[in-house]
Design an enzyme around this catalytic site. Structure first.
Site, short mmCIF file in Angstrom:
data_model
loop_
_atom_site.label_atom_id
_atom_site.label_comp_id
_atom_site.label_asym_id
_atom_site.label_seq_id
_atom_site.Cartn_x
_atom_site.Cartn_y
_atom_site.Cartn_z
N TRP A 103 0.84 -1.21 0.00
CA TRP A 103 0.00 0.00 0.00
C TRP A 103 0.87 1.26 0.00
CZ3 TRP A 103 -4.41 -1.13 -1.71
CH2 TRP A 103 -5.09 -2.28 -1.32
N ASP A 173 -1.16 6.75 6.54
CA ASP A 173 -2.21 5.83 6.10
C ASP A 173 -2.40 4.83 7.25
OD1 ASP A 173 -3.82 3.87 5.08
OD2 ASP A 173 -2.54 3.37 3.36
N LYS A 197 -11.53 -1.81 7.44
CA LYS A 197 -10.66 -2.74 8.16
C LYS A 197 -11.06 -2.75 9.65
CE LYS A 197 -8.18 -3.27 4.35
NZ LYS A 197 -7.29 -2.25 3.83
C1 LIG Z 1 -6.80 -1.79 2.48
C2 LIG Z 1 -5.78 -0.74 2.51
C3 LIG Z 1 -5.74 0.29 1.55
C4 LIG Z 1 -6.70 0.36 0.39
O1 LIG Z 1 -7.97 0.69 0.81
P1 LIG Z 1 -9.17 0.93 -0.22
O2 LIG Z 1 -10.25 1.40 0.69
O3 LIG Z 1 -9.45 -0.37 -0.88
O4 LIG Z 1 -8.76 1.97 -1.19
C5 LIG Z 1 -4.77 1.25 1.69
N1 LIG Z 1 -3.88 1.22 2.70
C6 LIG Z 1 -3.88 0.25 3.63
C7 LIG Z 1 -2.85 0.26 4.71
C8 LIG Z 1 -4.83 -0.76 3.56
O5 LIG Z 1 -4.84 -1.74 4.48
#
Ligand SMILES: *Cc1c(COP(=O)(O)O)cnc(C)c1O
Length: 361
Positions: A103, A173, A197
């Site tokens: 990511w 993030d 998540k």
């Molecule tokens: C799942 C995830 C993403 C992507 O998320 P989306 O909502 O599918 O765009 C980005 N960063 C991390 C750390 C993730 O776990």
């Protein structure tokens, strides 16, 4: 099917049962409203109370003060890979990225479309099994910001404390460990997290942004891409994900009732230890892939002696009611995602299953 199974999926992921039951109860009609949350106007008083509730819930749990605006956006964490550089990179047009997984790589890739990206550190040559140490970081004191990924969902590594970046704004993030413990929000200029998540359903993304950062958003940006427009409009420049925000409100109320994020952290440490301790004492049959000091409390990644056994375990586990244990397609192996809402009993039961599997194989 009469019984809910154990959901180890990395995301969309498990939600608290109490929240699901409350949403189910209210789905046909919100009390006193006579309409469903899926039907009401986002401009209604009812929804205004819901979005204020979600905002307040996040502020209470994370101790977020008035220097920060909370936005509820769409497009997932993925759209933030673009919105962050588009809004925050000018006027310097350069930023530091710490690359600790898939990511983070994707985030850096989008930033490169906007300006110069300095990879301050990367553990890719080591297959992302660890978090870079502070002394490894090659930070540019002139960068517009430093971007890092607090929890690496695919590789099961997690920052235990934030990287130190001096006066450069810190951007995170936090999609896969948001709200798993109390953090000092004041260390950050911006935190973003896709909800699916550890917070709510897919479709809503939380952005916590320090108000001075909003001044960087240029008028020339496309409207939806502009943080300042969203902030000025209380996340309602366009129709927000009303249902997602409603669930976030419920999850926050649920977490507050349970005792807040310190309590969640205590539970998360306990839960993850059950699994890691067993793996570490399985004579190498189950092998954790991440460096011990960087292990994630949210995503436990491990391997078996060979891929045949891994496939066999996943197949037998699925039949026994343990769902979602397959590692990400880009990594392989196994991954047990045990977010806030995942019950400790599920981890205890999984360990028993793994013991039986080891004995038979
Ligand atoms: C799942 C995830 C993403 C992507 O998320 P989306 O909502 O599918 O765009 C980005 N960063 C991390 C750390 C993730 O776990």
């Amino acid at each position: 099917m009469e019984k809910r199974i154990y959901n180890f999926s990395a995301g969309p992921a498990i939600l608290p049962e109490e929240v699901l039951l409350e949403a189910q109860k209210d789905l046909f009609m919100l009390p006193g409203v006579g309409m469903s949350i899926l039907e009401i106007s986002h401009r209604s008083k009812t929804f205004d109370a819901i979005i204020q509730g979600a905002d307040q819930g996040l502020r209470t749990l994370l101790g977020i003060n008035d220097n920060y605006t909370i936005l509820f956006l769409q497009g997932g964490a993925t759209l933030q890979f673009s919105m962050v550089p588009l809004n925050l990179m000018p006027p310097k047009n350069k930023a530091d990225y710490i690359v600790t997984g898939g990511w983070a790589k994707k985030a850096a890739k989008e930033a490169k479309r906007v300006g110069a990206v300095n990879i301050a550190a990367s553990t890719e040559t080591e297959n992302f099994v660890r978090i870079p140490k502070q002394e490894e970081l090659k930070l540019d004191p002139d960068a517009s910001y430093v971007h890092f990924t607090s929890n690496n969902t695919l590789y099961g590594t997690e920052y235990k404390t934030e990287p130190e970046v001096g006066n450069v704004p810190l951007v995170c993030d936090a999609s896969s460990d948001f709200m798993h413990k109390k953090i000092d929000v004041n260390k950050y200029a911006l935190i973003y997290a896709g909800a699916q998540k550890n917070l709510g359903p897919a479709g809503v993304t939380v952005v916590i942004i320090r108000k001075d950062m909003l001044e960087r958003s240029s008028d020339s940006l496309h409207t939806y891409m502009n943080y300042k427009i969203h902030a000025d409009n209380g996340s309602m420049y366009n129709t927000p994900t009303t249902f997602g925000i409603y669930i976030i409100d419920l999850v926050c109320k649920h977490l507050i009732k349970l005792g807040g994020l310190d309590e969640m952290y205590k539970r998360n440490v306990e839960k993850a230890s059950v699994l890691y301790d067993y793996m570490d004492n399985s004579d190498g049959f189950y092998r954790g892939t991440a460096h011990k000091e960087d292990r994630s409390l949210m995503n436990v990644c491990f391997r078996l002696p060979n891929e045949e056994l891994e496939a066999k375990l996943i197949s037998e586990a699925t039949k026994a009611g343990f769902s979602g244990l397959k590692g990400h397609r880009s990594v392989g192996g196994l991954r047990a995602s045990i977010y806030n809402a995942f019950p400790k009993q599920g981890v205890v039961d999984l360990v028993q299953f793994m013991k039986d599997f080891k004995a038979k194989n």
